[in-house]
Design an enzyme around this catalytic site. Sequence first.
Site, PDB file in Angstrom:
ATOM      1  N   ASN A   1     -57.475  51.818  59.397  1.00  0.00           N
ATOM      2  CA  ASN A   1     -56.212  51.907  59.822  1.00  0.00           C
ATOM      3  C   ASN A   1     -55.375  51.000  59.142  1.00  0.00           C
ATOM      4  O   ASN A   1     -55.433  49.755  59.432  1.00  0.00           O
ATOM      5  CB  ASN A   1     -55.920  51.573  61.697  1.00  0.00           C
ATOM      6  CG  ASN A   1     -54.691  51.714  62.262  1.00  0.00           C
ATOM      7  OD1 ASN A   1     -53.916  51.963  61.527  1.00  0.00           O
ATOM      8  ND2 ASN A   1     -54.599  51.431  63.301  1.00  0.00           N
TER       9      ASN A   1
ATOM     10  N   ARG B   1     -56.531  56.642  59.563  1.00  0.00           N
ATOM     11  CA  ARG B   1     -55.365  57.138  60.776  1.00  0.00           C
ATOM     12  C   ARG B   1     -54.025  57.068  60.039  1.00  0.00           C
ATOM     13  O   ARG B   1     -53.809  56.076  59.407  1.00  0.00           O
ATOM     14  CB  ARG B   1     -55.520  55.894  62.018  1.00  0.00           C
ATOM     15  CG  ARG B   1     -54.497  56.206  62.772  1.00  0.00           C
ATOM     16  CD  ARG B   1     -54.512  55.197  63.736  1.00  0.00           C
ATOM     17  NE  ARG B   1     -53.526  55.494  64.800  1.00  0.00           N
ATOM     18  CZ  ARG B   1     -52.844  54.788  65.789  1.00  0.00           C
ATOM     19  NH1 ARG B   1     -53.456  53.421  65.641  1.00  0.00           N
ATOM     20  NH2 ARG B   1     -52.100  55.245  66.416  1.00  0.00           N
TER      21      ARG B   1
ATOM     22  N   HIS C   1     -49.203  58.680  69.542  1.00  0.00           N
ATOM     23  CA  HIS C   1     -50.142  58.325  70.232  1.00  0.00           C
ATOM     24  C   HIS C   1     -51.215  59.688  70.465  1.00  0.00           C
ATOM     25  O   HIS C   1     -51.818  59.711  71.360  1.00  0.00           O
ATOM     26  CB  HIS C   1     -50.019  57.689  71.455  1.00  0.00           C
ATOM     27  CG  HIS C   1     -49.142  56.704  71.362  1.00  0.00           C
ATOM     28  ND1 HIS C   1     -48.177  56.045  72.519  1.00  0.00           N
ATOM     29  CD2 HIS C   1     -49.339  55.334  70.831  1.00  0.00           C
ATOM     30  CE1 HIS C   1     -47.734  54.994  71.926  1.00  0.00           C
ATOM     31  NE2 HIS C   1     -48.431  54.590  71.042  1.00  0.00           N
TER      32      HIS C   1
ATOM     33  N   ARG D   1     -38.674  48.570  72.318  1.00  0.00           N
ATOM     34  CA  ARG D   1     -37.962  49.887  72.066  1.00  0.00           C
ATOM     35  C   ARG D   1     -37.301  50.353  73.466  1.00  0.00           C
ATOM     36  O   ARG D   1     -37.745  50.315  74.620  1.00  0.00           O
ATOM     37  CB  ARG D   1     -38.846  51.006  71.601  1.00  0.00           C
ATOM     38  CG  ARG D   1     -39.307  50.650  70.266  1.00  0.00           C
ATOM     39  CD  ARG D   1     -40.406  51.628  69.725  1.00  0.00           C
ATOM     40  NE  ARG D   1     -41.455  51.097  69.538  1.00  0.00           N
ATOM     41  CZ  ARG D   1     -42.679  51.680  69.440  1.00  0.00           C
ATOM     42  NH1 ARG D   1     -42.879  52.903  69.505  1.00  0.00           N
ATOM     43  NH2 ARG D   1     -43.876  50.926  69.260  1.00  0.00           N
TER      44      ARG D   1
ATOM     45  N   ARG E   1     -47.264  40.932  79.958  1.00  0.00           N
ATOM     46  CA  ARG E   1     -47.976  39.560  80.637  1.00  0.00           C
ATOM     47  C   ARG E   1     -47.142  38.613  80.899  1.00  0.00           C
ATOM     48  O   ARG E   1     -46.986  37.824  82.003  1.00  0.00           O
ATOM     49  CB  ARG E   1     -49.419  39.281  80.174  1.00  0.00           C
ATOM     50  CG  ARG E   1     -50.403  40.115  80.408  1.00  0.00           C
ATOM     51  CD  ARG E   1     -51.537  39.748  79.425  1.00  0.00           C
ATOM     52  NE  ARG E   1     -51.129  40.111  78.006  1.00  0.00           N
ATOM     53  CZ  ARG E   1     -51.933  39.992  76.952  1.00  0.00           C
ATOM     54  NH1 ARG E   1     -53.271  39.835  77.249  1.00  0.00           N
ATOM     55  NH2 ARG E   1     -51.623  40.584  75.775  1.00  0.00           N
TER      56      ARG E   1
ATOM     57  N   GLU F   1     -59.390  55.698  69.771  1.00  0.00           N
ATOM     58  CA  GLU F   1     -58.822  56.380  68.906  1.00  0.00           C
ATOM     59  C   GLU F   1     -59.555  56.281  67.519  1.00  0.00           C
ATOM     60  O   GLU F   1     -60.048  57.495  67.064  1.00  0.00           O
ATOM     61  CB  GLU F   1     -57.575  55.956  68.400  1.00  0.00           C
ATOM     62  CG  GLU F   1     -56.466  56.270  69.440  1.00  0.00           C
ATOM     63  CD  GLU F   1     -55.232  55.064  69.446  1.00  0.00           C
ATOM     64  OE1 GLU F   1     -55.491  54.157  69.899  1.00  0.00           O
ATOM     65  OE2 GLU F   1     -54.193  55.552  69.005  1.00  0.00           O
TER      66      GLU F   1
HETATM   67  P1  AMP Z   1     -51.627  47.837  73.318  1.00  0.00           P
HETATM   68  O1  AMP Z   1     -50.097  48.114  72.557  1.00  0.00           O
HETATM   69  O2  AMP Z   1     -52.299  49.168  73.872  1.00  0.00           O
HETATM   70  O3  AMP Z   1     -52.362  46.822  72.658  1.00  0.00           O
HETATM   71  O4  AMP Z   1     -50.951  46.985  74.773  1.00  0.00           O
HETATM   72  C1  AMP Z   1     -50.223  45.978  74.633  1.00  0.00           C
HETATM   73  C2  AMP Z   1     -49.680  45.495  76.088  1.00  0.00           C
HETATM   74  O5  AMP Z   1     -50.709  45.493  77.042  1.00  0.00           O
HETATM   75  C3  AMP Z   1     -48.949  44.297  75.964  1.00  0.00           C
HETATM   76  O6  AMP Z   1     -47.614  44.363  76.997  1.00  0.00           O
HETATM   77  C4  AMP Z   1     -49.794  43.312  76.769  1.00  0.00           C
HETATM   78  O7  AMP Z   1     -49.010  42.358  77.742  1.00  0.00           O
HETATM   79  C5  AMP Z   1     -50.591  44.589  77.729  1.00  0.00           C
HETATM   80  N1  AMP Z   1     -51.968  44.013  78.231  1.00  0.00           N
HETATM   81  C6  AMP Z   1     -52.889  43.715  77.398  1.00  0.00           C
HETATM   82  N2  AMP Z   1     -53.857  42.997  78.176  1.00  0.00           N
HETATM   83  C7  AMP Z   1     -53.540  42.887  79.477  1.00  0.00           C
HETATM   84  C8  AMP Z   1     -53.842  42.563  80.617  1.00  0.00           C
HETATM   85  N3  AMP Z   1     -55.198  42.054  80.801  1.00  0.00           N
HETATM   86  N4  AMP Z   1     -53.308  42.472  81.853  1.00  0.00           N
HETATM   87  C9  AMP Z   1     -51.810  42.845  81.888  1.00  0.00           C
HETATM   88  N5  AMP Z   1     -51.331  43.546  80.655  1.00  0.00           N
HETATM   89  C10 AMP Z   1     -51.996  43.500  79.639  1.00  0.00           C
END
Ligand code: AMP
Length: 399
Positions: free
Chosen positions: A7, A91, A180, A239, A283, A382
């Site tokens: 990737n 990817r 996605h 976004r 978070r 993925e």
């Molecule tokens: P991604 O783009 O799939 O990596 O997701 C990132 C998002 O997932 C961010 O907004 C993080 O705050 C949220 N995220 C990742 N781990 C956690 C967790 N353990 N609890 C709550 N939100 C999370």
Amino acid sequence: MNILVLNSGSSSLKYQLFDMNTEQVMASGYIEKIGIPGSTITHKRPGIDKIFLEQDIADHGVAIETMVAALTSPEHGVIQSMKEIDAVGHRVVHGGTAFIKACLIDEQAINTLESLTEMAPLHNPAAVKGMRACQEKIPGVPMTVVVDTAFHQTMPRSSYMYGLPYEYYEKYQIRRYGCHGTSHRFVAQRCAELLGRQDCKIITCHLGNGSSLAAIKNGEVQDTSMGFTPLAGVVMGTRTGDFDPSLVPYIMEKENLTPAQMSDLINKKSGLLGLSGVGSDLRDVVEAAKNGNDRAKMALEVFVTTVVRFIGAYAAELNGVDAIVFTAGIGENSVPMRRAICQHLSYLGADFDEEANECAGEEKEISKPGSKTKIYIIPTNEELLIARDTKELVESLKK
Ligand code: AMP
């Protein structure tokens, strides 16, 4: 069969090497800040601690060399030479209408991807750099491309056409493409396995830093929330998601912004970050809301409402729904966000199980036994799907 999945980002390279007999990851790594001072390499292999190195990496060619050195290193490698790799799967984010499934990379495929640069200016040129670097550094290994937009190509025109003059579709291929797709396909396939049948209606919610939903009937996408670009749909980390397009010229005039500045505003300064003023990471926003920050609370409310709105719209488009799936960073891990969304789903016959929802990062049903509409958490993968597609394609070529 060993398959390497790559990737390539504009300044990063992620790799995962799969043993496809077991579908286990043999090694993986992440190279960051390519072409920027302070490049780093993180390499992992089961059974050893993560290796972290700082080393200048001038371009994607050097990044591939560095990855090869890590994979074949006597101390922390897993193979002796790249001859042990049967194929490389790349990817790619945007394939326009040209890519509807995995295909072999040749000059024509690379030229087509390059011609789509305008639709994914950050992503496609980076992927092409990764392909070119592989052609040079590991010649002779078959390469495939698996495109994120491909899965959405089954959408009917009623879903992908915008209410714009038709000539813009003809002249510039302006339409909904979605994103996605590989993730939506992975979790939808797994959900069908869990339901025990292929003829089902599923709404997949990929909720992460970038978020999108897809309405899937009998394994084929009927609609998806991202559009011509990944800006559309639900509110995301930075976004906007959908908003009244008249606001584009309005804000540009009021704030005296150029098109590039406006694009920056809606792509990088909006969403959870712009609404809360706290940050783009969910978070941080949840924590601030817990501590009484009202804008953070509002940002979360907007996020939940936009997701609930799409679920409702897709349940209507599908004329019913058998299962709703949560995946990606937020979907897999955020107990409060899933709870807030699922509290709006009882009208669909989805009997949410509060207790089952108290979990993170695992495959699980979070609706009660007997629920008419099932709710699942399904961790996405993925890379594994790219490896599976690559294996299938390479094997079919040998026949
Ligand atoms: P991604 O783009 O799939 O990596 O997701 C990132 C998002 O997932 C961010 O907004 C993080 O705050 C949220 N995220 C990742 N781990 C956690 C967790 N353990 N609890 C709550 N939100 C999370």
